[in-house]
Structure formats: C-alpha cells, structure tokens
Design a protein around this motif. Structure first.
Motif, PDB file in Angstrom:
ATOM      1  N   TYR A 311       0.831  -1.210   0.000  1.00 33.38           N
ATOM      2  CA  TYR A 311       0.000   0.000   0.000  1.00 33.38           C
ATOM      3  C   TYR A 311       0.862   1.255   0.000  1.00 33.38           C
ATOM      4  O   TYR A 311       0.634   2.189  -0.775  1.00 33.38           O
ATOM      5  CB  TYR A 311      -0.920  -0.007   1.214  1.00 33.38           C
ATOM      6  CG  TYR A 311      -1.536   1.351   1.518  1.00 33.38           C
ATOM      7  CD1 TYR A 311      -2.620   1.814   0.780  1.00 33.38           C
ATOM      8  CD2 TYR A 311      -1.018   2.156   2.525  1.00 33.38           C
ATOM      9  CE1 TYR A 311      -3.173   3.061   1.044  1.00 33.38           C
ATOM     10  CE2 TYR A 311      -1.560   3.396   2.804  1.00 33.38           C
ATOM     11  CZ  TYR A 311      -2.639   3.853   2.057  1.00 33.38           C
ATOM     12  OH  TYR A 311      -3.167   5.072   2.319  1.00 33.38           O
ATOM     13  N   GLU A 312       1.882   1.274   0.868  1.00 35.23           N
ATOM     14  CA  GLU A 312       2.730   2.455   0.971  1.00 35.23           C
ATOM     15  C   GLU A 312       3.495   2.707  -0.326  1.00 35.23           C
ATOM     16  O   GLU A 312       3.604   3.843  -0.790  1.00 35.23           O
ATOM     17  CB  GLU A 312       3.695   2.304   2.140  1.00 35.23           C
ATOM     18  CG  GLU A 312       3.007   2.351   3.508  1.00 35.23           C
ATOM     19  CD  GLU A 312       3.961   2.062   4.652  1.00 35.23           C
ATOM     20  OE1 GLU A 312       5.139   1.733   4.372  1.00 35.23           O
ATOM     21  OE2 GLU A 312       3.533   2.179   5.818  1.00 35.23           O
ATOM     22  N   PHE A 315       0.853   3.728  -3.006  1.00 34.61           N
ATOM     23  CA  PHE A 315       0.351   5.076  -2.750  1.00 34.61           C
ATOM     24  C   PHE A 315       1.399   6.121  -3.105  1.00 34.61           C
ATOM     25  O   PHE A 315       1.112   7.127  -3.758  1.00 34.61           O
ATOM     26  CB  PHE A 315      -0.049   5.216  -1.278  1.00 34.61           C
ATOM     27  CG  PHE A 315      -0.558   6.594  -0.915  1.00 34.61           C
ATOM     28  CD1 PHE A 315      -1.877   6.931  -1.138  1.00 34.61           C
ATOM     29  CD2 PHE A 315       0.300   7.545  -0.377  1.00 34.61           C
ATOM     30  CE1 PHE A 315      -2.348   8.198  -0.816  1.00 34.61           C
ATOM     31  CE2 PHE A 315      -0.157   8.814  -0.055  1.00 34.61           C
ATOM     32  CZ  PHE A 315      -1.488   9.140  -0.274  1.00 34.61           C
TER      33      PHE A 315
END
Length: 661
Positions: A311-312, A315
């Motif tokens: 996710y990081e 993103f």
C-alpha cells in the motif's frame, strides 16, 4: 524433488539468478528483503520498444493513419478562426454605410482621433454595409465538420490496428517467457519463491500489456499533435509561438524531477506485489497446516505487514507521479493567460485578426493537452517499465546447458546405469558427493537409503540431468548421458515422486500423461497392475471421473497409486521411485511391491526409501552418508555386517519384522 526435508538440508541451492523477492519456502518463510534499485529507465524502455520490431510494417501504417488524423484535427481551429473573421468582419461592416471603402473608414477614424479603432479596423478585411456572409460561414463550418469526422475515423482505424499490434507483441512475450521457463535449470526454481515467479509471469506481463495498450496510441498522437500545433502556431504568429514553446523545457524539467522520484516506488510496488502473491500462495497451499498449528494469527499479521508495504509503495508511486498532471495543467493555464493578453494587444494594434487569436488560443489548449497527457502517462510508463525489468530478469536468467549438436542415443533399452567417479556440490565450498562410483545392472532393483541430507534425492536429480556434474560421468547403456538430449534421456526414465502431482482432468488422462498414445487396454492393464482399478470402480464416473488440480476428490494413497500407474504405463528402461509408497497403506504397499516385481523385468529400478521394510528384497542396497556410499550389499549381507545399515534398521524396528508384515 521428493522429500521436502531432504531437499532443504541435502540440496542447498546455488545462488539463483538476480531476482526481486524472497526465496523462502513454507507458510511462514521468506518475508523480508530490502527494495532493490531498478535498472535504468532508458535501456529498459528501449528494450521493451524493441519487442515491437516484428510489427514494423504495422507501426508504419499506424503512424501514417495518426499523421492524417492529426493533420485533419489541427486544421480545424484555423478554419474556425476564418469563420470568426467572417462573422467579425460582417458585424463591423454593418456599423458603416454602404458606398464607402475600408480605407475611407480607417482614414475617417484616424482623422477624428480614434487611433486605436483605426488600428483595429486595419487588421480586419471588411466591406462597409455588406453584413455577415452566412453562406461563406456555413461553407467553412461544413469543412470543419468534415475534417473532424475524417480525423475521428482515421483515429479509430489507428486504434484498431494498434490494438492488434499490442496484443501480438504481448502474445510473443508470453510465448518467450513460457519457452524460457522450460529452458531454466532446476536450481532457478529452487531459488525462486513460487508466488513471486507466478507474479512475474502473470501480473507483470498483464501490466506491460495494459501499459502498451494505453500509452502507445496516446503517445504517438500526442507527439504528432504537438508537432502539428507548433507548425500552425508559427504560421499564425511567430511571437505567440515562441511564448508557447517556453513551456516545453519547463514541462520536461517538472516531468523528469517527478519521474525520478516515482520510478523506484513503482519498482517497489511490483516487488511487493510478487512477495504478497507468494505469501498468499504459501499460506493457502498450507492452509490445513496453518489451522492445525494455530498459526492463522501470524499468517494474518504477515499478510497485513506485506499488504501495508505494498500500500505504501503503491500510494507513494501513484501520488508522486500523479503530481505531474496538475503541474502540467498549471503551466498550461499560465501560458493561456499570457497568450490571451499578448494576443488581445496584437488584435487591438491591428497586427492580428480576432479569428487568428481565437484559433491560436485553441492551439494553445491543443498544445498543452498532449503535454499534459504525456505527463499523466509517465506513471503508466514507469509502472510498465518496472514490470518489464522483472520480466527481462526472468528472460535473462542463466539457462541450462544446450543439448549436444550431434547427440548420441543408446541402442536398445537395457537399462545399464553406471556412475563413474561422480562429484557434485550445490554450493562451491560445500562438498556433497565426491568420487562416487556404482553400477546398476539391467533388471536390478537398487535401493538407496541413508539419513536425511545424505544425498539420496541428489543422486536421482543427477540421473535425470536436473543438475550437471562437477566431474565424472553417468552412462546409460554405455552412453554418457551428457551426450544425449534431455528429451531422449528422460523418455527412457520413469519417475514416481513422494509428492504426487495430478492435473485437472479425468483419471484416464492422468494415467496416460506419460504416454498420450497409449491404448485403452494398456491404460487398464497399468491400472490393474497397480491396483488403481480396484478403487476407480467405486467412483461415480469410473475412469472418466474428473480430478481437480489438487486431486482433492481421491485420498492421498489413491493419488499415489495413480502416479505409480502413470510411471508403469510409460514403461521406461529405468524406473525411479522416490518414497513412492509412503502414502499407501501397508496391505496395498505389499500388493504394489508384487506388481512392481512383475514389471521390473529387463528394467533397472532405483528406490529411495526411509521405510526399510519396503526394500528388503532389493538386489542391491546402497547406504549413503554425507554424499558417499559407505555400504552396499543385500539386506541380509548388510545386517550381518553390523554397520550403518544395521544401525538404521534397528532404529526403525524394536523387534524383528516378519516376512508377512
């Protein structure tokens, strides 16, 4: 290949080809690893573009269609500007009486001190009192409509042809990857996490396909539009064109700065995608094991951590690359304001006509729009190139040695197998097998026993040429197996593993996998000889029963019987049984042993076994320790010697085992 523990302890693999992702195994293994630097964007993108070389003719046609479409599109604003000039001139002409000339009107305005109005009128061609020529305006608008329709048709045709080019390119890439997988040595797969490999073969190639599909058409059209618009802007006003061109280096600087920061995040995104797939694949493959040991919370936590890392990275990559488009829009709006002000001043001074300024403003929008599209495509390109790097790593991995140009082939199928001073090690500084020699005569059953890590499975891997020898040689019927093609060698060998493998198909198809041309009678004979026929008739559809890819609708013992039947049907000259009866009940095992004895005529058999009761009737028993044969002989001879075999046998049986056991 067989015993998981032995594979891990006895076969430490050599370093795998460069890769991104863990190499661990098991439901809880291989979760770490830092983010590696990506390859250079330029060389990777160039190599990806090189995959389009076979489509050179199609790309030329696509380029021609794009040029025609863009030419028609960029002519539209200029014609609309002419329509505006006609309307504006007609509106002005109504302000003055008929009979006067344009020169008289301008001279009168200057004489009355209205210099700015005179300058404005001097930049417009009109006939006082004539009014708006709606016929001429309508004709111009019809031409504009025709141009835009033609541009759309050519654009559609371009997209259609380009779609075929893209899909054929990805089709060839998938073919190359599939062929590459069959040329890779076993050590590559030993060192690569299965989920990571699947991610490269599926997710990364799909991402490349989407990138090519979404960017190629826009990239070509945007570049041609920029060129066409620049030409038209210089035709209308060189001064305004220079002002517009100032935005190009500004755009390049912004895109380059942002792209450098986001590229490594895209690489990390796809790296974490592969690791997450690997973790999910491991956890659900060993789902029953996870439940038995109550480790579901640990699996969930590991999934949460990997999901958070992905996710990081995702993103960050999308956010940073997403800044490009707003930045381009800001630069475009600044240019729009400057052009509007300067253009308005030039109309007021009579240097330009109103229609030309409005056309130029339209061109400025057309100019910034493709630049903005190019900026927004940067994230897609970076993501696609990051995926291509991972696929190219797979394609560049070291392959197994090529088959000899002039291969040899044994005459007949005797099954005489000999090891001559064989040495092998997985890791350079860790010896495993040293100067091993043995001869297996045709029709003999050779059992290989020894503690975990002794090299039993390694010996089988060397016979099948899954690994190459460091020194010495192995011969089959007097021919060095290194001088044979792998296909020829393996067609003469049958292998039944402890880890059963069944594919999604009928029982009949699974048995016939080793010999697709086998007759129905031969399939039934093999099934009866291995006692598969006994349980097949209890199934609703008999031999037409469809198995899933895990063989979940038959028991573990029945799956093993199916794999044994498959090996028997192939009728190889050398039969290798690697703990092949470990999941069969004791009574069935005795029956299978009798069946194997009947089928071993003129056939050499190698049996790897931990359960020593299964190999007491072997013609030759080899006892291995640390890669060496420390004892060899028959069951009775080795027990009488009181050595390593005696110790192993007594460790398994506290009391003598009767012949009927």
């Amino acid at each position: 290949m067989s015993d998981d523990t032995e594979t891990q302890e006895a076969a430490p693999v050599r370093p795998a080809p460069p890769r991104r992702g863990p190499g661990g195994g098991g439901p809880f293994g291989g979760m770490g690893g830092p983010v590696e630097k990506s390859m250079n964007f330029g060389p990777s993108a160039k190599r990806l573009a090189g995959r389009l070389r076979p489509e050179a003719i199609g790309l030329t046609f696509v380029t021609l269609l794009a040029v025609i479409s863009v030419v028609f599109a960029v002519l539209g604003p200029k014609l609309l500007g002419n329509a505006i000039n006609l309307v504006f001139a007609g509106a002005i002409s109504l302000q003055f009486p008929s009979g006067m000339t344009q020169a008289q009107v301008i001279a009168g305005a200057r004489a009355s001190g209205q210099t700015q109005i005179a300058d404005l009128l001097s930049g417009t061609t009109f006939t006082p009192g004539a009014g708006i020529d709606f016929t001429a305006v309508g004709m111009v608008l019809m031409w504009v409509l025709a141009l835009y329709i033609a541009s759309s048709l050519f654009s559609y045709l371009q997209a259609y042809v380009l779609n075929g080019i893209t899909q054929r390119t990805v089709y060839r890439l998938r073919q190359d990857v599939e062929a590459k997988l069959h040329r890779l040595p076993l050590k590559y797969f030993d060192g690569m996490q299965r989920g990571e490999l699947l991610s490269r073969v599926t997710n990364d190639i799909d991402n490349i396909s989407q990138t090519l599909q979404q960017t190629m058409s826009q990239l070509l059209t945007s570049l041609l539009t920029v060129i066409g618009v620049i030409v038209m802007m210089f035709i209308i006003s060189p001064l305004l064109a220079v002002i517009a061109l100032i935005t190009i280096p500004l755009t390049l600087i912004i895109t380059t700065v942002i792209a450098k920061r986001s590229q490594k995040l895209f690489v990390a995104q796809w790296k974490h995608t592969g690791e997450l797939n690997g973790q999910i694949e491991e956890a659900f493959t060993g789902h029953a094991l996870v439940k038995v040991f109550g480790r579901h919370r640990e699996v969930e936590e590991q999934f949460r951590l990997k999901n958070e890392e992905m996710y990081e990275a995702s993103f960050g990559a999308q956010f940073i690359s997403g800044i490009i488009m707003p930045a381009m829009m800001f630069v475009g709006n600044l240019m729009y304001v400057v052009i509007a002000v300067v253009g308005g001043l030039q109309v007021a001074s009579g240097v330009m006509q109103l229609g030309d300024v409005t056309a130029f403003i339209q061109y400025s929008r057309q100019f910034t729009q493709p630049l903005t599209q190019l900026g927004s495509m940067a994230n897609l390109l970076q993501s696609g190139v990051a995926s291509s790097e991972r696929v190219f790593e797979l394609l560049d991995a070291d392959e197994q040695s090529a088959d000899p140009a002039e291969p040899e082939s044994p005459q007949g199928t005797k099954g005489l197998l000999a090891f001559e001073d064989v040495s092998f090690r997985y890791v350079e500084d860790k010896p495993l097998i040293e100067d091993l020699s043995l001869v297996a005569q045709p029709g003999q059953t050779v059992a290989i026993v020894g503690p975990t890590g002794a090299g039993k499975t390694t010996l089988v891997n060397l016979m099948m040429r899954f690994y190459e020898l460091d020194s010495g040689r192995i011969t089959l019927d007097g021919v060095d197996i290194a001088s044979m093609t792998r296909r020829d060698l393996r067609s003469r060998m049958g292998m039944v593993l402890q880890d059963t493998w069944l594919f999604n198909g009928t029982i009949r198809e699974n048995i016939a996998y080793g010999r697709p041309d086998a007759t129905e009678e031969e399939i039934l004979d093999a099934a009866k000889a291995t006692y598969v026929d006994r349980f097949v008739h209890s199934l609703p559809d008999g031999y037409d029963t469809v198995l899933d890819d895990e063989g979940g609708n038959v028991s573990a013992g029945e799956k093993q019987l199916l794999t044994i039947a498959r090996g028997f049907l192939a009728r190889p000259s050398v039969l290798i049984l690697d703990e092949a009866t470990s999941s069969v009940d004791t009574r069935t095992e005795v029956l299978v042993q009798k069946a194997m004895a009947a089928l071993r005529s003129d056939r050499t058999s190698f049996v790897i076994a931990h359960r020593l009761s299964t190999i007491r009737d072997a013609d030759l028993i080899l006892v291995m320790e640390a890669g060496r044969i420390v004892e060899q002989g028959t069951h009775a001879e080795l027990l009488a010697a009181g050595g390593a075999y005696y110790t192993l046998y007594n460790a398994q049986f506290a009391a003598p085992v009767s012949d009927e056991a």
